[in-house]
Scaffold this motif. Structure first.
Motif, PDB file in Angstrom:
ATOM      1  N   GLN A   1      -7.490  -0.960  -4.462  1.00 56.12           N
ATOM      2  CA  GLN A   1      -6.473  -0.677  -5.466  1.00 56.12           C
ATOM      3  C   GLN A   1      -7.002  -0.915  -6.877  1.00 56.12           C
ATOM      4  O   GLN A   1      -6.756  -0.116  -7.788  1.00 56.12           O
ATOM      5  CB  GLN A   1      -5.223  -1.527  -5.206  1.00 56.12           C
ATOM      6  CG  GLN A   1      -4.447  -1.089  -3.973  1.00 56.12           C
ATOM      7  CD  GLN A   1      -3.207  -1.929  -3.731  1.00 56.12           C
ATOM      8  OE1 GLN A   1      -3.140  -3.101  -4.128  1.00 56.12           O
ATOM      9  NE2 GLN A   1      -2.221  -1.349  -3.069  1.00 56.12           N
TER      10      GLN A   1
ATOM     11  N   VAL B   1      -4.750   1.207  -9.269  1.00 57.97           N
ATOM     12  CA  VAL B   1      -3.403   1.190  -8.701  1.00 57.97           C
ATOM     13  C   VAL B   1      -2.688  -0.058  -9.219  1.00 57.97           C
ATOM     14  O   VAL B   1      -3.090  -1.180  -8.919  1.00 57.97           O
ATOM     15  CB  VAL B   1      -3.459   1.174  -7.161  1.00 57.97           C
ATOM     16  CG1 VAL B   1      -2.052   1.068  -6.578  1.00 57.97           C
ATOM     17  CG2 VAL B   1      -4.158   2.425  -6.647  1.00 57.97           C
TER      18      VAL B   1
ATOM     19  N   THR C   1     -14.667   7.995  -1.131  1.00 62.44           N
ATOM     20  CA  THR C   1     -13.890   8.642  -2.185  1.00 62.44           C
ATOM     21  C   THR C   1     -14.816   9.402  -3.140  1.00 62.44           C
ATOM     22  O   THR C   1     -16.028   9.178  -3.144  1.00 62.44           O
ATOM     23  CB  THR C   1     -13.102   7.597  -2.988  1.00 62.44           C
ATOM     24  OG1 THR C   1     -14.045   6.746  -3.680  1.00 62.44           O
ATOM     25  CG2 THR C   1     -12.217   6.745  -2.088  1.00 62.44           C
TER      26      THR C   1
ATOM     27  N   ASP D   1       0.852  -1.188   0.000  1.00 63.66           N
ATOM     28  CA  ASP D   1       0.000   0.000   0.000  1.00 63.66           C
ATOM     29  C   ASP D   1       0.888   1.238   0.000  1.00 63.66           C
ATOM     30  O   ASP D   1       1.560   1.540   0.985  1.00 63.66           O
ATOM     31  CB  ASP D   1      -0.903  -0.014   1.231  1.00 63.66           C
ATOM     32  CG  ASP D   1      -1.817   1.208   1.308  1.00 63.66           C
ATOM     33  OD1 ASP D   1      -1.861   1.972   0.325  1.00 63.66           O
ATOM     34  OD2 ASP D   1      -2.484   1.387   2.341  1.00 63.66           O
ATOM     35  N   LYS D   2       0.883   1.972  -1.105  1.00 61.98           N
ATOM     36  CA  LYS D   2       1.715   3.170  -1.224  1.00 61.98           C
ATOM     37  C   LYS D   2       1.031   4.403  -0.632  1.00 61.98           C
ATOM     38  O   LYS D   2       1.613   5.483  -0.587  1.00 61.98           O
ATOM     39  CB  LYS D   2       2.053   3.431  -2.697  1.00 61.98           C
ATOM     40  CG  LYS D   2       2.734   2.255  -3.381  1.00 61.98           C
ATOM     41  CD  LYS D   2       3.941   1.740  -2.611  1.00 61.98           C
ATOM     42  CE  LYS D   2       4.573   0.532  -3.275  1.00 61.98           C
ATOM     43  NZ  LYS D   2       5.682  -0.025  -2.454  1.00 61.98           N
ATOM     44  N   GLY D   3      -0.230   4.230  -0.211  1.00 60.48           N
ATOM     45  CA  GLY D   3      -0.920   5.301   0.492  1.00 60.48           C
ATOM     46  C   GLY D   3      -1.365   6.463  -0.371  1.00 60.48           C
ATOM     47  O   GLY D   3      -1.705   7.530   0.143  1.00 60.48           O
ATOM     48  N   ASP D   4      -1.365   6.286  -1.678  1.00 57.50           N
ATOM     49  CA  ASP D   4      -1.734   7.379  -2.580  1.00 57.50           C
ATOM     50  C   ASP D   4      -3.235   7.370  -2.833  1.00 57.50           C
ATOM     51  O   ASP D   4      -3.705   7.038  -3.922  1.00 57.50           O
ATOM     52  CB  ASP D   4      -0.965   7.245  -3.897  1.00 57.50           C
ATOM     53  CG  ASP D   4      -1.157   8.469  -4.786  1.00 57.50           C
ATOM     54  OD1 ASP D   4      -1.542   9.517  -4.250  1.00 57.50           O
ATOM     55  OD2 ASP D   4      -0.920   8.365  -5.999  1.00 57.50           O
ATOM     56  N   TRP D   5      -3.998   7.765  -1.799  1.00 63.76           N
ATOM     57  CA  TRP D   5      -5.457   7.747  -1.897  1.00 63.76           C
ATOM     58  C   TRP D   5      -5.999   9.171  -1.929  1.00 63.76           C
ATOM     59  O   TRP D   5      -5.412  10.079  -1.323  1.00 63.76           O
ATOM     60  CB  TRP D   5      -6.052   6.974  -0.714  1.00 63.76           C
ATOM     61  CG  TRP D   5      -5.541   5.577  -0.636  1.00 63.76           C
ATOM     62  CD1 TRP D   5      -4.621   5.085   0.235  1.00 63.76           C
ATOM     63  CD2 TRP D   5      -5.888   4.495  -1.501  1.00 63.76           C
ATOM     64  NE1 TRP D   5      -4.368   3.756  -0.017  1.00 63.76           N
ATOM     65  CE2 TRP D   5      -5.134   3.371  -1.086  1.00 63.76           C
ATOM     66  CE3 TRP D   5      -6.746   4.357  -2.580  1.00 63.76           C
ATOM     67  CZ2 TRP D   5      -5.219   2.136  -1.709  1.00 63.76           C
ATOM     68  CZ3 TRP D   5      -6.843   3.128  -3.208  1.00 63.76           C
ATOM     69  CH2 TRP D   5      -6.092   2.033  -2.773  1.00 63.76           C
ATOM     70  N   PRO D   6      -7.117   9.399  -2.622  1.00 66.14           N
ATOM     71  CA  PRO D   6      -7.659  10.763  -2.716  1.00 66.14           C
ATOM     72  C   PRO D   6      -8.224  11.281  -1.396  1.00 66.14           C
ATOM     73  O   PRO D   6      -8.446  12.483  -1.259  1.00 66.14           O
ATOM     74  CB  PRO D   6      -8.771  10.627  -3.772  1.00 66.14           C
ATOM     75  CG  PRO D   6      -9.184   9.188  -3.704  1.00 66.14           C
ATOM     76  CD  PRO D   6      -7.922   8.426  -3.401  1.00 66.14           C
TER      77      PRO D   6
ATOM     78  N   HIS E   1      -9.270   1.852  -8.077  1.00 64.88           N
ATOM     79  CA  HIS E   1      -8.596   3.114  -8.374  1.00 64.88           C
ATOM     80  C   HIS E   1      -7.402   2.920  -9.319  1.00 64.88           C
ATOM     81  O   HIS E   1      -6.536   3.801  -9.422  1.00 64.88           O
ATOM     82  CB  HIS E   1      -8.144   3.774  -7.067  1.00 64.88           C
ATOM     83  CG  HIS E   1      -9.295   4.275  -6.247  1.00 64.88           C
ATOM     84  ND1 HIS E   1      -9.752   5.569  -6.310  1.00 64.88           N
ATOM     85  CD2 HIS E   1     -10.127   3.628  -5.379  1.00 64.88           C
ATOM     86  CE1 HIS E   1     -10.793   5.709  -5.503  1.00 64.88           C
ATOM     87  NE2 HIS E   1     -11.039   4.555  -4.924  1.00 64.88           N
TER      88      HIS E   1
END
Length: 468
Positions: free
Chosen positions: A246, A251, A78, A66-71, A249
């Protein structure tokens, strides 16, 4: 030849009669609808659980993948989820506001006598409810410009519809399977997660997944080695939750991650089935909500028949201080929206005798709709429908209507009364104090978190993954 003609005539007559009965039951004027749904798309709900440290509440790190790049922040609805909920509301608008005359249930302008909405006291469910209602009740003509666009210069460009809630710890209606609300179910769930043979087989026979789990989760092999089956099950389903988010979105992940997606889906479905179906407790955890829905529909029937006390109640008690008698179902609204979680759908579907994993494991905006119709002859019938953000809302069949999707209201209510315990709190082993608050479950109803059996379970991991 004569015999064949007779058979054809008899079969044809039978089919005509069946269609006639179906038309009487499934058609007629729509007089009420109750929607029970899950929220829209959200960011992942949790970080990597620090189970090895003995705390279910402490999440020190996110999953390794999980790179944590969430809106939005973790667990929040979301923009995609908002759009899903709004689109569903637009579908309800097309059916209940601007659709066929037989389906027109609501006026184009929000009316608090007609509509009631409630969500759990969680951001993503409250905002989902708001978005659905915005789709049902879009901007009024007075708030539109000449070309039909929303007049943003107006301080209020949308119809504002209230969404009710109660303190989450008290919400046994929309969170019936919670630990405090149904200790018996919670205890049975833990037993299923720990001892269910299919879950153990799926988990421990997939050595490739177990070998990859440290890299996927970011949890060390030594920590995983001390986890029991129950905790490994929770870790695996949490990982599946992340992968669902993921994929929604876009990912990207390498093949050594996506390779396990189908397993994670199969395993999570097996967990849900074990907890809600194999435990045999579906009629309990979804019972409070199902009884309330049945009561609401019965009161709408009485409202249609002009019962004075129901009419008075609708315009008096039901609107006093924002109360709507959700738990008892004593307010005959035309349209009721309940927004909860995947567990809310599992609870309700299990109580209805429906699959909890088909056509999928409670996708975002998954919903059940209870529609009440009145025929020209004055008969009342119930039809149950199901759908989600990508599937149309269509009728579903089940034991609640003798394996049809619709039946008379009286038959449906009779089935609910015979299926759901009269006192769900008692059947659940739930205790309340004098103020109505749920008391924490007694230890005898709950499996110890770190029992000897649970600790020893870890040897399975040591033998299956000797070295990485």
């Amino acid at each position: 030849l004569f015999l064949c003609l007779c058979i054809i005539l008899v079969v044809g007559l039978h089919l005509t009669l069946v269609k006639s009965v179906d038309a009487t039951v499934k058609n007629g004027k729509l007089v009420a609808a109750v929607v029970i749904m899950r929220h829209g798309d959200r960011a992942p709900q949790r970080h990597a659980p620090a189970f090895a440290e003995g705390s279910r509440l402490k999440y020190e790190t996110v999953f390794a993948i999980d790179k944590g790049d969430w809106p939005v922040d973790y667990g929040q609805l979301t923009p995609l989820g908002v759009q899903q909920a709004y689109n569903l509301g637009s579908r309800f608008n097309a059916r209940y506001v601007t659709g066929l005359d037989s389906n027109k249930l609501l006026s184009a302008t929000y009316d608090h006598i007609q509509t009631h909405a409630r969500a759990t006291d969680v951001d993503r469910t409250l905002t989902t409810a708001m978005a659905v209602l915005a789709g049902i009740y879009p901007a009024r003509a007075s708030n539109l410009t000449n070309n039909g666009a929303v007049n943003n210069s107006s301080p209020v460009s949308q119809q504002l519809v209230p969404v009710h809630t109660v303190e989450y710890a008290l919400d046994s209606l929309l969170d019936g399977s919670a630990k405090a609300h149904c200790p018996v179910f919670n205890s049975a769930s833990k037993i299923q997660k720990k001892n269910n043979k299919r879950l153990k087989y799926l988990l421990y026979s997939n050595t490739a997944f177990l070998k990859a789990l440290p890299a996927l989760s970011g949890i060390s092999l030594s920590a995983l080695d001390h986890m029991g089956t129950k905790k490994l099950v929770s870790l695996t389903t949490s990982l599946r939750d992340l992968r669902v988010c993921q994929r929604a979105h876009n990912v990207s992940q390498p093949k050594n991650v996506t390779h396990f997606d189908s397993f994670l889906e199969e395993f999570t479905a097996a967990v849900v089935h074990a907890k809600w179906i194999e435990s045999g407790l579906g009629s309990i955890v979804g019972g409070r909500l199902l009884r309330a829905v049945a009561r609401r529909l019965e009161l709408v029937r009485q409202l249609e028949l002009g019962e004075e006390w129901v009419v008075d109640r609708l315009h008096d008690e039901c609107n006093a201080k924002g109360q709507d008698s959700d738990e008892s179902g004593e307010c005959p609204r035309r349209f009721v929206l309940y927004v909860g979680h995947d567990t809310t759908l599992f609870d309700t579907r299990a109580a209805l005798g429906l699959s909890v994993t088909q056509p999928a494991v409670a996708p975002y905006t998954a919903h059940l709709v209870f529609e009440l119709r009145r025929s020209d002859s004055g008969d009342f019938s119930v039809q149950i429908l199901s759908g989600d953000y990508e599937r149309e809302t269509v009728p579903v069949s089940g034991p609640f209507c003798n394996h049809d999707s619709s039946c008379s209201l009286s038959n449906f209510i009779t089935w609910v009364r015979h299926t759901v315990p009269k006192n769900v709190d008692k059947a659940c082993g739930a205790k309340r104090d004098g103020s109505g608050l749920f008391k924490p479950p007694q230890n005898r109803l709950v499996l110890a978190e770190n029992s000897a059996d649970e600790r020893n379970d870890g040897f399975l991991y040591r033998y299956l993954v000797p070295a990485l």
